[in-house]
Design an enzyme around this catalytic site. Structure first.
Site, PDB file in Angstrom:
ATOM      1  N   ASP A 167     112.899 -18.510 -24.940  1.00 50.04           N
ATOM      2  CA  ASP A 167     112.940 -17.061 -25.111  1.00 50.04           C
ATOM      3  C   ASP A 167     111.616 -16.556 -25.663  1.00 50.04           C
ATOM      4  OD1 ASP A 167     115.608 -17.086 -24.289  1.00 50.04           O
ATOM      5  OD2 ASP A 167     116.339 -17.352 -26.336  1.00 50.04           O
ATOM      6  N   LYS A 168     111.351 -15.298 -25.428  1.00 48.46           N
ATOM      7  CA  LYS A 168     110.088 -14.693 -25.869  1.00 48.46           C
ATOM      8  C   LYS A 168     109.788 -14.997 -27.335  1.00 48.46           C
ATOM      9  CE  LYS A 168     107.982 -10.174 -26.820  1.00 48.46           C
ATOM     10  NZ  LYS A 168     108.162  -8.704 -26.761  1.00 48.46           N
TER      11      LYS A 168
END
Length: 313
Positions: free
Chosen positions: A125-126
Site C-alpha cells: 500500500d502507498k
C-alpha cells in the site's frame, strides 16, 4: 506428447511463461508446429512434431520513466529487491498518474516496459513501507508469481497495533471487497481465504508491536485482520478509527501519536528461492525513522508510568 492438447504441451515445454501468455502467443501466430501456424489451443498432437515459439517482447507498461530515487537491497540480472518508502504509490492510476514506483523502475531499467506492471510481482500500500521484489525478466516474473500463489515466499511485517495484547496468534478469516465501500476490504464468509500469523515483538501500555507473517497475500490483509481482531493498526486511516490516547499520556506522546499520519506497518523481511538459481535470497529493510520514533515514544511512556507507579508504592 502424443495425444496431448497443444496448450498443455506448450505449458510443459515452456514453464517459464504463464499459460495465458503462451495461449496469447499461440492465437497471434507466434507458435508453429512443423511449420504450421494456424493452430488452436485444443489441437491434439501426434508426437514427434517440431514446436517453435517466437517470444515477442512488446511494450506492456506505458508509464513514463522518472528519475525517482530507489533504495536497492539486492540486484541481479533477474530481479530487484527494493525498500519502498512510505508515501510512494506502486502503480500509476486515478489520482496518481506519475511519481510512482513503476515510473522509478522504468527509469532504472527501461527494458521493464516489456513486462506486465513493469515487473512488479506484489504490491505494498502507498503508506506501507518496506521490502518488495520486482522481476526483470518475464520468466522470473512468472516464477515469482507462482511462488507467491504457492505460499513459498516468506513475508514478515512489523506492525504497531492499538491495545496491549498478551499473546500472539493466527487470524484465519476470509477477505473480499467491502459490500458498500469500494475503497475498503472486509472479512466476509464468501471471501477469499486469508491467513496472518502474528507474535509479540514488544508491549507498551496501550499498544503492541507485532511481528506478522503472511501466509496469503490479500489486499490490505494485515490491516483488515487486525481490525477484525479489535486491534487495528495505529494510524490506519481506513481501518484504525479515531485516535485514542493512552490514559495519562504525556504531551510528548500525544504529539507523536497525533503526528503519525499513516498505518504503522512495515514490510521488514522477504525471503524466497531465486527464480533462476534456486539459491535463497533474504532481504531485510530497516525500520524507517518515523516508526522508530513512534516506538521510542511508546517505550518512554511505558517506562515513565512504570517508574511513577513504583515510586508511589
Amino acid at each position: 506428447m502424443a495425444g496431448k492438447r497443444l496448450d498443455a504441451t506448450l505449458a510443459e515445454l515452456f514453464p517459464q511463461y504463464s499459460r495465458a501468455r503462451l495461449t496469447a502467443w499461440l492465437k497471434s501466430g507466434e507458435v508453429s508446429v512443423d511449420g504450421v501456424r494456424d493452430l488452436r489451443p485444443r489441437d491434439i498432437l501426434r508426437g514427434g512434431e517440431v514446436v517453435a515459439l517466437a517470444v515477442v517482447q512488446e511494450t506492456q507498461t506505458h508509464a513514463e520513466p522518472q528519475d525517482i530515487p530507489l533504495a536497492i537491497l539486492h540486484e541481479d540480472a533477474d530481479l530487484f529487491v527494493i525498500d519502498k518508502p512510505a508515501g510512494l504509490v506502486v502503480h500509476p492510476g486515478a489520482g496518481n498518474p506519475d511519481g510512482t514506483l513503476v515510473n522509478a523502475l522504468l527509469y532504472r531499467d527501461p527494458s521493464l516496459a516489456a513486462l506486465p506492471r513493469a515487473g512488479v510481482v506484489h504490491r505494498l500500500d502507498k503508506d506501507t513501507s518496506g521490502v518488495m521484489v520486482v522481476a526483470r525478466t518475464l520468466p522470473a516474473q512468472t516464477k515469482l508469481v507462482e511462488m507467491l500463489a504457492a505460499r513459498d515466499v516468506h513475508r514478515q511485517y512489523l506492525a504497531v497495533v492499538v491495545g496491549a495484547l498478551v499473546s500472539g496468534g493466527t487470524a484465519n478469516a476470509a477477505i473480499d471487497r467491502h459490500p458498500r465501500d469500494r475503497l475498503r476490504m472486509a472479512v466476509r464468509e464468501d471471501g477469499r481465504d486469508a491467513v496472518t500469523h502474528f507474535r509479540l515483538r514488544e508491549r507498551f501500555r496501550a499498544h503492541t508491536a507485532l511481528e506478522c507473517r503472511l501466509e496469503t497475500g490479500r489486499t490490505h490483509q494485515i490491516r483488515v485482520h487486525m481490525q477484525h481482531l479489535k486491534h487495528p493498526i495505529l494510524g490506519d486511516p481506513l481501518y484504525g478509527g479515531s485516535l485514542r490516547l493512552p490514559k495519562g499520556a504525556s504531551e510528548e506522546l500525544a504529539t507523536t501519536l497525533r503526528g503519525f499520519k499513516r498505518q504503522a506497518l512495515h514490510a521488514e523481511v522477504l525471503e524466497f528461492a531465486h527464480p533462476t538459481t534456486g539459491e535463497m535470497v533474504r532481504c531485510q529493510a530497516d525500520v524507517p525513522a518515523d516508526m522508530r520514533g513512534l516506538m521510542q515514544a511508546l517505550r518512554d511512556d511505558a517506562r515513565a508510568h512504570e517508574e511513577a507507579n513504583s515510586g508511589r508504592r
